[in-house]
Design a protein around this motif. Structure first.
Motif, PDB file in Angstrom:
ATOM      1  N   GLY A  13       7.745  -4.829   4.127  1.00  0.00           N
ATOM      2  CA  GLY A  13       6.985  -6.023   4.274  1.00  0.00           C
ATOM      3  C   GLY A  13       5.722  -6.241   4.957  1.00  0.00           C
ATOM      4  O   GLY A  13       4.743  -6.744   4.479  1.00  0.00           O
ATOM      5  N   TYR A  14       5.311  -5.660   6.253  1.00  0.00           N
ATOM      6  CA  TYR A  14       4.165  -5.717   6.922  1.00  0.00           C
ATOM      7  C   TYR A  14       3.473  -4.402   6.366  1.00  0.00           C
ATOM      8  O   TYR A  14       2.266  -4.474   6.504  1.00  0.00           O
ATOM      9  CB  TYR A  14       4.331  -5.606   8.143  1.00  0.00           C
ATOM     10  CG  TYR A  14       4.713  -4.437   9.014  1.00  0.00           C
ATOM     11  CD1 TYR A  14       3.945  -3.180   9.060  1.00  0.00           C
ATOM     12  CD2 TYR A  14       6.248  -3.996   9.570  1.00  0.00           C
ATOM     13  CE1 TYR A  14       4.288  -2.067   9.587  1.00  0.00           C
ATOM     14  CE2 TYR A  14       6.541  -3.102  10.290  1.00  0.00           C
ATOM     15  CZ  TYR A  14       5.498  -2.101  10.207  1.00  0.00           C
ATOM     16  OH  TYR A  14       5.833  -1.113  10.833  1.00  0.00           O
ATOM     17  N   GLY A  15       3.949  -3.373   5.901  1.00  0.00           N
ATOM     18  CA  GLY A  15       3.216  -2.223   5.460  1.00  0.00           C
ATOM     19  C   GLY A  15       3.032  -1.753   4.129  1.00  0.00           C
ATOM     20  O   GLY A  15       2.002  -1.809   3.380  1.00  0.00           O
ATOM     21  N   SER A  22      -2.779  -4.005  -2.616  1.00  0.00           N
ATOM     22  CA  SER A  22      -4.323  -4.010  -2.479  1.00  0.00           C
ATOM     23  C   SER A  22      -5.000  -3.124  -3.175  1.00  0.00           C
ATOM     24  O   SER A  22      -6.345  -3.242  -3.059  1.00  0.00           O
ATOM     25  CB  SER A  22      -4.469  -4.054  -1.010  1.00  0.00           C
ATOM     26  OG  SER A  22      -4.218  -2.531  -0.498  1.00  0.00           O
ATOM     27  N   ILE A  23      -4.376  -2.231  -3.715  1.00  0.00           N
ATOM     28  CA  ILE A  23      -5.056  -1.166  -4.571  1.00  0.00           C
ATOM     29  C   ILE A  23      -5.001  -1.455  -6.044  1.00  0.00           C
ATOM     30  O   ILE A  23      -3.911  -1.482  -6.754  1.00  0.00           O
ATOM     31  CB  ILE A  23      -4.488   0.203  -4.219  1.00  0.00           C
ATOM     32  CG1 ILE A  23      -4.602   0.390  -2.728  1.00  0.00           C
ATOM     33  CG2 ILE A  23      -5.192   1.448  -5.011  1.00  0.00           C
ATOM     34  CD1 ILE A  23      -4.172   1.653  -1.936  1.00  0.00           C
ATOM     35  N   GLU A  44       9.158 -12.284  -5.236  1.00  0.00           N
ATOM     36  CA  GLU A  44       8.386 -13.457  -5.228  1.00  0.00           C
ATOM     37  C   GLU A  44       6.983 -13.363  -4.509  1.00  0.00           C
ATOM     38  O   GLU A  44       6.026 -13.830  -4.859  1.00  0.00           O
ATOM     39  CB  GLU A  44       9.012 -15.044  -4.836  1.00  0.00           C
ATOM     40  CG  GLU A  44      10.243 -15.232  -6.042  1.00  0.00           C
ATOM     41  CD  GLU A  44      10.871 -16.522  -5.514  1.00  0.00           C
ATOM     42  OE1 GLU A  44      10.658 -17.086  -4.302  1.00  0.00           O
ATOM     43  OE2 GLU A  44      11.835 -16.897  -6.128  1.00  0.00           O
ATOM     44  N   ARG A  45       6.941 -12.726  -3.357  1.00  0.00           N
ATOM     45  CA  ARG A  45       6.144 -12.779  -2.312  1.00  0.00           C
ATOM     46  C   ARG A  45       5.029 -11.820  -2.692  1.00  0.00           C
ATOM     47  O   ARG A  45       3.778 -11.881  -2.653  1.00  0.00           O
ATOM     48  CB  ARG A  45       6.624 -12.443  -1.111  1.00  0.00           C
ATOM     49  CG  ARG A  45       5.637 -12.086   0.189  1.00  0.00           C
ATOM     50  CD  ARG A  45       6.158 -11.765   1.404  1.00  0.00           C
ATOM     51  NE  ARG A  45       5.489 -11.072   2.236  1.00  0.00           N
ATOM     52  CZ  ARG A  45       6.088 -10.670   3.478  1.00  0.00           C
ATOM     53  NH1 ARG A  45       7.322 -10.592   3.796  1.00  0.00           N
ATOM     54  NH2 ARG A  45       5.185 -10.367   4.613  1.00  0.00           N
ATOM     55  N   PHE A  46       5.667 -10.650  -3.368  1.00  0.00           N
ATOM     56  CA  PHE A  46       4.507  -9.503  -3.689  1.00  0.00           C
ATOM     57  C   PHE A  46       4.452  -9.205  -5.384  1.00  0.00           C
ATOM     58  O   PHE A  46       3.984  -8.254  -5.810  1.00  0.00           O
ATOM     59  CB  PHE A  46       5.212  -8.170  -3.229  1.00  0.00           C
ATOM     60  CG  PHE A  46       4.975  -8.305  -1.631  1.00  0.00           C
ATOM     61  CD1 PHE A  46       3.869  -8.090  -1.006  1.00  0.00           C
ATOM     62  CD2 PHE A  46       6.515  -8.541  -1.066  1.00  0.00           C
ATOM     63  CE1 PHE A  46       3.722  -8.207   0.365  1.00  0.00           C
ATOM     64  CE2 PHE A  46       6.198  -8.324   0.502  1.00  0.00           C
ATOM     65  CZ  PHE A  46       4.920  -8.222   0.750  1.00  0.00           C
ATOM     66  N   THR A 290      -4.978   3.619   3.429  1.00  0.00           N
ATOM     67  CA  THR A 290      -5.433   4.870   3.330  1.00  0.00           C
ATOM     68  C   THR A 290      -4.297   5.709   2.863  1.00  0.00           C
ATOM     69  O   THR A 290      -4.476   6.666   2.011  1.00  0.00           O
ATOM     70  CB  THR A 290      -5.842   5.202   4.706  1.00  0.00           C
ATOM     71  OG1 THR A 290      -6.848   4.361   5.271  1.00  0.00           O
ATOM     72  CG2 THR A 290      -6.393   6.742   4.959  1.00  0.00           C
ATOM     73  N   MET A 291      -3.183   5.574   3.319  1.00  0.00           N
ATOM     74  CA  MET A 291      -1.950   6.682   3.115  1.00  0.00           C
ATOM     75  C   MET A 291      -1.685   6.436   1.530  1.00  0.00           C
ATOM     76  O   MET A 291      -1.632   7.266   0.839  1.00  0.00           O
ATOM     77  CB  MET A 291      -0.733   6.128   3.752  1.00  0.00           C
ATOM     78  CG  MET A 291      -0.869   6.341   5.068  1.00  0.00           C
ATOM     79  SD  MET A 291      -0.816   8.324   5.702  1.00  0.00           S
ATOM     80  CE  MET A 291       0.933   8.717   5.177  1.00  0.00           C
ATOM     81  N   TYR A 292      -1.453   5.240   0.946  1.00  0.00           N
ATOM     82  CA  TYR A 292      -1.264   5.187  -0.465  1.00  0.00           C
ATOM     83  C   TYR A 292      -2.715   5.502  -1.332  1.00  0.00           C
ATOM     84  O   TYR A 292      -2.458   6.070  -2.531  1.00  0.00           O
ATOM     85  CB  TYR A 292      -0.971   3.593  -0.895  1.00  0.00           C
ATOM     86  CG  TYR A 292       0.511   3.450  -0.701  1.00  0.00           C
ATOM     87  CD1 TYR A 292       1.303   3.609  -1.577  1.00  0.00           C
ATOM     88  CD2 TYR A 292       0.810   2.860   0.455  1.00  0.00           C
ATOM     89  CE1 TYR A 292       2.841   3.601  -1.612  1.00  0.00           C
ATOM     90  CE2 TYR A 292       2.464   2.635   0.492  1.00  0.00           C
ATOM     91  CZ  TYR A 292       3.358   3.043  -0.385  1.00  0.00           C
ATOM     92  OH  TYR A 292       4.451   2.767  -0.267  1.00  0.00           O
TER      93      TYR A 292
END
Length: 334
Positions: A13-15, A22-23, A44-46, A290-292
């Motif tokens: 949820g936070y990470g 975002s990518i 629903e959130r994402f 950065t990781m993704y």
């Protein structure tokens, strides 16, 4: 890159999920969790339209380029092994596995697929941590003689009592759940392996695993290492704070890194033979984006890039962390 995530918990949820969304080059295709209410909430959130309470059904019915495993520790093994059977790249949360034997089975299964298998040691993606790695790799300070890693805080109790108890029991407490990051950084920084590991700890809240552990170690090269991990630092204080500090004493200078006590505030110090550098800056606590981006690049190139930790790195760090825990328990007759 089409991603399916298994485990709609706190870290997702936070990470993981905010980073994936975002990518532009990454599409969140599906989610899986055994908790139907939470699965629906995260869907629903994402914006994930394909939702599954059975992760195997997700693996079989959705075309995926990557499976992210962000479940509790005890579920990592089965999900990775099933993903390997289907030839899907995997990005797994740390610690990698409950046992070293299971960890190597996961590594070997993924190796046979020829797919990417990365472990989320996100500290490697922090700019100043990468800078430390570059300095040490350059050799300009000589060989590290002493490494000290301190992470003392109140632990993950902020996310709820049930989750915290699970981390203390199933997750094996701070020296494994969090300490595994620093056993990994020692290996990454030094390009060396541990030779001896001794440890002791304190039991504050009545769990079978210690709440605070200090490990004193030697690398094969002779470098001395201290890893100090606590989840009871200011845990009953009116105002909680934390210490996150790395000190590396080399033959010809030192490097020091500290995050906090203000969130995201970093102080970096370098005392070398030719110059002194002292910098203060802001840095992400959890650089998931950065990781993704590195995972995406790794899949495109067919190899791990940007210092991403491999499955093998994950097993070795987990093995060393468990050795420290076992030494504490042995000393206490547990």
């Amino acid at each position: 890159m089409r991603v399916g995530l298994v485990g709609c918990g706190t870290v997702a949820g936070y990470g993981h999920l905010p980073a994936i969304k975002s990518i532009d080059e990454i599409e969140l295709v599906a989610l899986s969790d055994i908790n139907e209410a939470r699965l629906k909430e995260y869907g629903e959130r994402f914006g994930a339209k394909r939702l599954f309470t059975d992760y195997k059904e997700m693996l079989d019915s959705v075309q995926l380029d990557l499976v992210t495993v962000s479940t509790s520790l005890n579920a990592h093994y089965d999900i990775v092994m099933e993903s390997a059977k289907r030839g899907i790249n995997v990005f797994c949360e740390k610690p990698l596995a409950e046992t070293v034997e299971k960890g190597w089975q996961m590594v070997n299964a993924m190796k046979n697929t020829g797919k990417i298998f990365a472990v989320n040691f996100e500290n490697r993606a922090k700019p100043y941590i990468r800078r430390i790695k570059d300095i040490l790799s350059s050799g300009r300070l000589g060989r590290p003689m002493m490494m000290r890693f301190i992470y003392n805080w109140a632990g993950g109790r902020w996310a709820g009592a049930d989750r915290y108890e699970r981390l203390m029991r199933e997750g094996m407490g701070p020296i494994v759940d969090c300490g595994v990051h620093y056993f990994d950084l020692v290996r990454w920084f030094s390009e060396d392996e541990f030779d001896t590991i001794t440890a002791d700890g304190i039991f504050v809240e009545g769990y079978e695993n210690p709440d605070h552990v200090v490990a004193l170690c030697r690398l094969r090269s002779g470098t001395l290492v201290v890893i100090d991990e606590s989840w009871v630092y200011t845990h009953k204080s009116k105002d909680r704070t934390y210490i996150l500090r790395i000190d590396i004493e080399c033959e010809r200078g030192i490097i020091s890194y500290q995050m906090g006590p203000a969130p995201r505030e970093v102080e970096f110090k370098y005392y070398g033979p030719d110059e002194t550098i002292i910098e203060k800056a802001e840095e992400e606590e959890k650089p998931f984006v950065t990781m993704y981006r590195s995972i995406l690049k790794s899949i495109e190139e067919g190899r791990l890039v940007d210092g991403l930790a491999s499955g093998e790195d994950g097993v070795k760090a987990t093995e060393y962390a468990i050795m420290a825990l076992e030494d504490v328990l042995k000393r206490r007759g547990i």
